[in-house]
Structure formats: C-alpha cells, structure tokens
Write a protein that holds these residues in place. Structure first.
Motif, mmCIF file in Angstrom:
data_model
loop_
_atom_site.group_PDB
_atom_site.id
_atom_site.type_symbol
_atom_site.label_atom_id
_atom_site.label_comp_id
_atom_site.label_asym_id
_atom_site.label_seq_id
_atom_site.Cartn_x
_atom_site.Cartn_y
_atom_site.Cartn_z
ATOM 1 N N GLY A 170 -5.694 -9.737 3.580
ATOM 2 C CA GLY A 170 -4.659 -8.922 2.966
ATOM 3 C C GLY A 170 -3.282 -9.235 3.509
ATOM 4 N N GLU A 171 -3.200 -9.449 4.824
ATOM 5 C CA GLU A 171 -1.922 -9.750 5.454
ATOM 6 C C GLU A 171 -1.337 -11.051 4.934
ATOM 7 O OE1 GLU A 171 0.968 -8.212 7.449
ATOM 8 O OE2 GLU A 171 -1.007 -7.306 7.721
ATOM 9 N N LYS A 172 -2.207 -11.999 4.644
ATOM 10 C CA LYS A 172 -1.763 -13.323 4.238
ATOM 11 C C LYS A 172 -1.561 -13.451 2.736
ATOM 12 C CE LYS A 172 -4.413 -15.085 8.145
ATOM 13 N NZ LYS A 172 -5.676 -15.693 8.562
ATOM 14 N N SER A 173 -2.046 -12.493 1.975
ATOM 15 C CA SER A 173 -2.039 -12.648 0.516
ATOM 16 C C SER A 173 -1.203 -11.614 -0.224
ATOM 17 C CB SER A 173 -3.474 -12.591 -0.017
ATOM 18 O OG SER A 173 -4.290 -13.552 0.609
ATOM 19 N N ILE A 174 -0.831 -10.513 0.453
ATOM 20 C CA ILE A 174 -0.081 -9.449 -0.217
ATOM 21 C C ILE A 174 1.237 -9.242 0.507
ATOM 22 C CG2 ILE A 174 -0.133 -7.060 -1.022
ATOM 23 C CD1 ILE A 174 -3.194 -7.177 -0.654
ATOM 24 N N SER A 175 2.331 -9.372 -0.207
ATOM 25 C CA SER A 175 3.641 -9.195 0.406
ATOM 26 C C SER A 175 3.868 -7.727 0.744
ATOM 27 C CB SER A 175 4.743 -9.690 -0.526
ATOM 28 O OG SER A 175 4.806 -8.871 -1.679
ATOM 29 N N THR A 176 4.741 -7.499 1.732
ATOM 30 C CA THR A 176 5.017 -6.132 2.167
ATOM 31 C C THR A 176 5.491 -5.263 1.009
ATOM 32 O OG1 THR A 176 5.614 -6.963 4.357
ATOM 33 C CG2 THR A 176 6.353 -4.740 3.793
ATOM 34 N N SER A 177 6.298 -5.840 0.135
ATOM 35 C CA SER A 177 6.853 -5.068 -0.985
ATOM 36 C C SER A 177 5.793 -4.676 -2.013
ATOM 37 C CB SER A 177 7.959 -5.875 -1.667
ATOM 38 O OG SER A 177 7.442 -7.089 -2.197
ATOM 39 N N ASP A 178 4.640 -5.357 -2.009
ATOM 40 C CA ASP A 178 3.596 -5.093 -3.002
ATOM 41 C C ASP A 178 2.489 -4.169 -2.502
ATOM 42 O OD1 ASP A 178 4.797 -6.688 -4.908
ATOM 43 O OD2 ASP A 178 3.722 -8.493 -4.300
ATOM 44 N N ILE A 179 2.537 -3.802 -1.207
ATOM 45 C CA ILE A 179 1.421 -3.064 -0.609
ATOM 46 C C ILE A 179 1.154 -1.750 -1.340
ATOM 47 C CG2 ILE A 179 0.581 -1.873 1.448
ATOM 48 C CD1 ILE A 179 2.144 -3.855 3.121
ATOM 49 N N GLY A 180 2.213 -0.957 -1.548
ATOM 50 C CA GLY A 180 2.035 0.367 -2.151
ATOM 51 C C GLY A 180 1.362 0.300 -3.501
ATOM 52 N N LEU A 181 1.831 -0.611 -4.358
ATOM 53 C CA LEU A 181 1.258 -0.735 -5.699
ATOM 54 C C LEU A 181 -0.168 -1.269 -5.640
ATOM 55 C CD1 LEU A 181 2.066 -0.320 -8.672
ATOM 56 C CD2 LEU A 181 2.679 -2.738 -8.749
ATOM 57 N N TYR A 182 -0.397 -2.274 -4.792
ATOM 58 C CA TYR A 182 -1.726 -2.866 -4.647
ATOM 59 C C TYR A 182 -2.731 -1.802 -4.204
ATOM 60 C CZ TYR A 182 -5.421 -6.125 -3.356
ATOM 61 O OH TYR A 182 -6.622 -6.790 -3.281
ATOM 62 N N ASP A 183 -2.373 -1.022 -3.181
ATOM 63 C CA ASP A 183 -3.271 0.013 -2.675
ATOM 64 C C ASP A 183 -3.496 1.109 -3.714
ATOM 65 O OD1 ASP A 183 -3.377 -1.405 -0.358
ATOM 66 O OD2 ASP A 183 -2.309 0.065 0.880
ATOM 67 N N TYR A 184 -2.437 1.494 -4.409
ATOM 68 C CA TYR A 184 -2.522 2.565 -5.408
ATOM 69 C C TYR A 184 -3.515 2.201 -6.504
ATOM 70 C CZ TYR A 184 -0.948 6.024 -8.857
ATOM 71 O OH TYR A 184 -0.894 7.047 -9.775
ATOM 72 N N ILE A 185 -3.415 0.984 -7.037
ATOM 73 C CA ILE A 185 -4.300 0.552 -8.123
ATOM 74 C C ILE A 185 -5.731 0.376 -7.614
ATOM 75 C CG2 ILE A 185 -4.816 -1.348 -9.722
ATOM 76 C CD1 ILE A 185 -1.792 -1.723 -10.034
ATOM 77 N N ASN A 186 -5.891 -0.208 -6.436
ATOM 78 C CA ASN A 186 -7.242 -0.470 -5.938
ATOM 79 C C ASN A 186 -7.980 0.795 -5.526
ATOM 80 O OD1 ASN A 186 -8.390 -3.356 -5.666
ATOM 81 N ND2 ASN A 186 -6.184 -3.597 -5.351
ATOM 82 N N LYS A 187 -7.261 1.855 -5.203
ATOM 83 C CA LYS A 187 -7.938 3.122 -4.934
ATOM 84 C C LYS A 187 -8.590 3.661 -6.207
ATOM 85 C CE LYS A 187 -5.357 4.510 -0.844
ATOM 86 N NZ LYS A 187 -4.305 5.380 -0.260
ATOM 87 N N TYR A 188 -7.943 3.433 -7.336
ATOM 88 C CA TYR A 188 -8.562 3.808 -8.615
ATOM 89 C C TYR A 188 -9.765 2.915 -8.899
ATOM 90 C CZ TYR A 188 -5.235 7.302 -10.231
ATOM 91 O OH TYR A 188 -4.500 8.458 -10.375
ATOM 92 N N PHE A 189 -9.596 1.592 -8.706
ATOM 93 C CA PHE A 189 -10.728 0.688 -8.921
ATOM 94 C C PHE A 189 -11.906 1.078 -8.032
ATOM 95 C CE2 PHE A 189 -7.737 -2.987 -10.314
ATOM 96 C CZ PHE A 189 -7.748 -2.494 -11.603
ATOM 97 N N ASP A 190 -11.613 1.428 -6.785
ATOM 98 C CA ASP A 190 -12.662 1.824 -5.846
ATOM 99 C C ASP A 190 -13.399 3.064 -6.356
ATOM 100 O OD1 ASP A 190 -14.116 1.959 -3.302
ATOM 101 O OD2 ASP A 190 -12.843 3.673 -2.863
ATOM 102 N N SER A 191 -12.651 4.073 -6.818
ATOM 103 C CA SER A 191 -13.293 5.297 -7.300
ATOM 104 C C SER A 191 -14.114 5.041 -8.558
ATOM 105 C CB SER A 191 -12.238 6.378 -7.563
ATOM 106 O OG SER A 191 -11.399 6.025 -8.643
#
Length: 304
Positions: A170-191
């Motif tokens: 994750g550290e190497k593939s997701i930019s700092t500016s994209d973390i919030g959106l990436y986490d937000y969407i993947n929490k839905y995918f996870d559920s």
C-alpha cells in the motif's frame, strides 16, 4: 537603496508564493471533496437503482477511481478448497469450479453472467468454514498447488491493511493524496464481499467481472509494473469465515478467485484431497470423522 528594493521584492515574491501554495492546497482539497462527494453519490445510486445496467455503470466508475493493486501469487503457494459432496469424488471436475449451466446470480460472490469461477483460500480452516459445514455433511477438502505465476488483484483492504498484510504494498502503490478515497471505497467493497448473506452478490459479481476481465494493473512493490502472466487475472479478498477458524496464525485468511480459464489452463492443480463426514461443529473448530486421503491424482482421476 538597491538592497532595500531587493528585500521588498523578495518579500513580495515570498508572499505571492505563499498565496499560490495556499491556493493550490485549497484547489486540491476541493477536488478531493468533490471526488468523495461523487463517490458517495454513486454509492447511493447503486443502493437505490433497480437497473443492473446502471448498477454496473456506477460500480465501474467506483473501480476506475482508485488504483488496482495486485499481489503476485508465486508457484510455491498452496490454496485450499472445500466442497460438500454426496459421495467420495472420483474425478477432479467434481471438486473444481461448478458447471456453467448451474451458475446463476445471485449464487456466488464472484460468479457473474453465468460464468463459473474457482473459489479457494490460503488457509484450509477458512476454506472449510466458508461452506458453512453442518454435522453429517460429506466434505472433500482439497489442496491445490499454484503452477503458474499469476497476478491477483486485491480488493476490500485499506492502505494500512495492505501494508501489514502484503509487505508494504500500500505504501508503495497508493499516493498520500489518494489514501482517503482508496480506504473509503474499499471499506464498502469489504462489507459487500464479507457479507454473510446473498444480499450483495449482484454487486460483488459485477465487481468481479470488471476485475477479472480488465488487464490494467498499477505498480506493485518496488514500483515495478506488474504485468498479467495469464489471460485472466485472479482476485484476492478477505475471507468472511476467518473469525470462525481455529488456525494458529494471527494473520487473517485471504480468499482467491481464479477464472474458469485459469483452471482449465492448469494455473493451479489438485495435489491432495481429504474426504470425510463432519462431526462436531463449534466456533473455532470442526471435527472430521472417517477421513481418507488420496493416494494419487493423475489426469484428473482421483485414486484413494
């Protein structure tokens, strides 16, 4: 006088730079807020829509708004699959993916448009609990070896979980500016993917269709581009059954989904099967009775 002029000029330049920096930061913040609002609106539309085509459109937009992170599954990896059976299987096809003609939506999390897929887990206990075993069930628990290096797209994990579970990917593939959106969407995918009911199967099957058929991948560890080594790419997501498992590992189990073509082309092959009936089922453990193991699996024929 010249020194005074340059001092004032430098102050103006510095002031202009600060204003420009603030303006850029504000612009980036507004873009993030706008993007997150767009994502929230899409999720609401998905929830309200009665049209499968519209749901697909909104889901594809969600998927395309974040990076596709992949983990390379190497040839030293074993995966496990459990099947409820009526008798001791004699052919590998009985414990592999289900025939196309019986695949319907909603039937499985990743079966889409009548296409069959191969579900498995990296942990045998999780694979067993995934099928919700009951006392008296006849079970074939199979072990499969990954024969060809393949890229598995990871879904349902936040950046922090990617870092802890997959060696900092994750550290190497997701930019700092994209973390919030990436986490937000993947929490839905996870559920959606970890839901114990079939309520979200239509959504997860659409997501699976997109991921298994879209070959574009983002850079993985080390920043190197991960190219698919097979026509179809696998999907990796958190197991819904891990909290029921008695595995000694402190790490969660991951499920992997392979396409039918991957199985037909020998990306994984069955190496061992344990057959038996289920005895006691308790939280964290299950007992097998009257177990028997294979002596050999050759040309899809199972020998006991």
């Amino acid at each position: 006088m010249a020194g005074l002029y340059y001092a004032k000029h430098n102050k103006r330049v510095q002031s202009d730079l600060r204003q420009l920096t603030r303006a850029l930061a504000y612009s980036q913040t507004m873009k993030k807020l706008s993007k997150k609002k767009e994502v929230r609106d899409n999720i609401k539309k998905i929830d309200r829509s009665q049209s499968s085509d519209l749901k697909k459109q909104y889901l594809f937009e969600l998927i395309n708004s974040i990076p596709h992170i992949a983990r390379v599954v190497t040839t030293d990896q074993y995966v496990y699959r459990a099947n409820k059976v009526e008798e001791k299987p004699s052919d590998v096809s009985r414990i592999s993916y289900p025939p196309k003609e019986i695949v319907k939506i909603p039937q499985g999390r990743c079966n889409y448009n009548g296409n069959s897929v191969f579900y498995c887990s990296v942990d045998p206990s999780a694979a067993l609990f995934e099928i919700n075993p009951r006392e008296g069930d006849l079970i074939a628990l199979s072990k499969w070896k990954v024969e060809q290096r393949v890229s598995a797209k990871i879904i349902g994990y936040t950046k922090a979980e990617l870092n802890s579970e997959f060696n900092g990917v994750g550290e190497k593939s997701i930019s700092t500016s994209d973390i919030g959106l990436y986490d937000y969407i993947n929490k839905y995918f996870d559920s959606w993917f970890r839901s114990p009911t079939e309520h979200f199967y239509e959504l997860t099957s659409i997501v699976s269709e997109k991921l298994l058929n879209d070959g574009s991948l983002e850079p993985g560890p080390g920043g190197n581009q991960i190219e698919p080594v097979h026509d179809n790419i696998a999907i990796l997501y958190p197991s819904i059954a891990w909290d029921k498992s008695d595995s000694k590992s402190n790490k969660p189990a991951h499920n992997i989904v392979f396409s039918q073509k991957a199985i037909d082309d020998g990306v994984v092959s069955a190496v061992e099967i344990v057959f038996g009936d289920i005895g006691r089922v308790e939280k964290g453990s299950v007992t097998f009775n009257n177990t028997i193991k294979t002596t050999d699996i050759s040309d899809s024929q199972i020998n006991w």
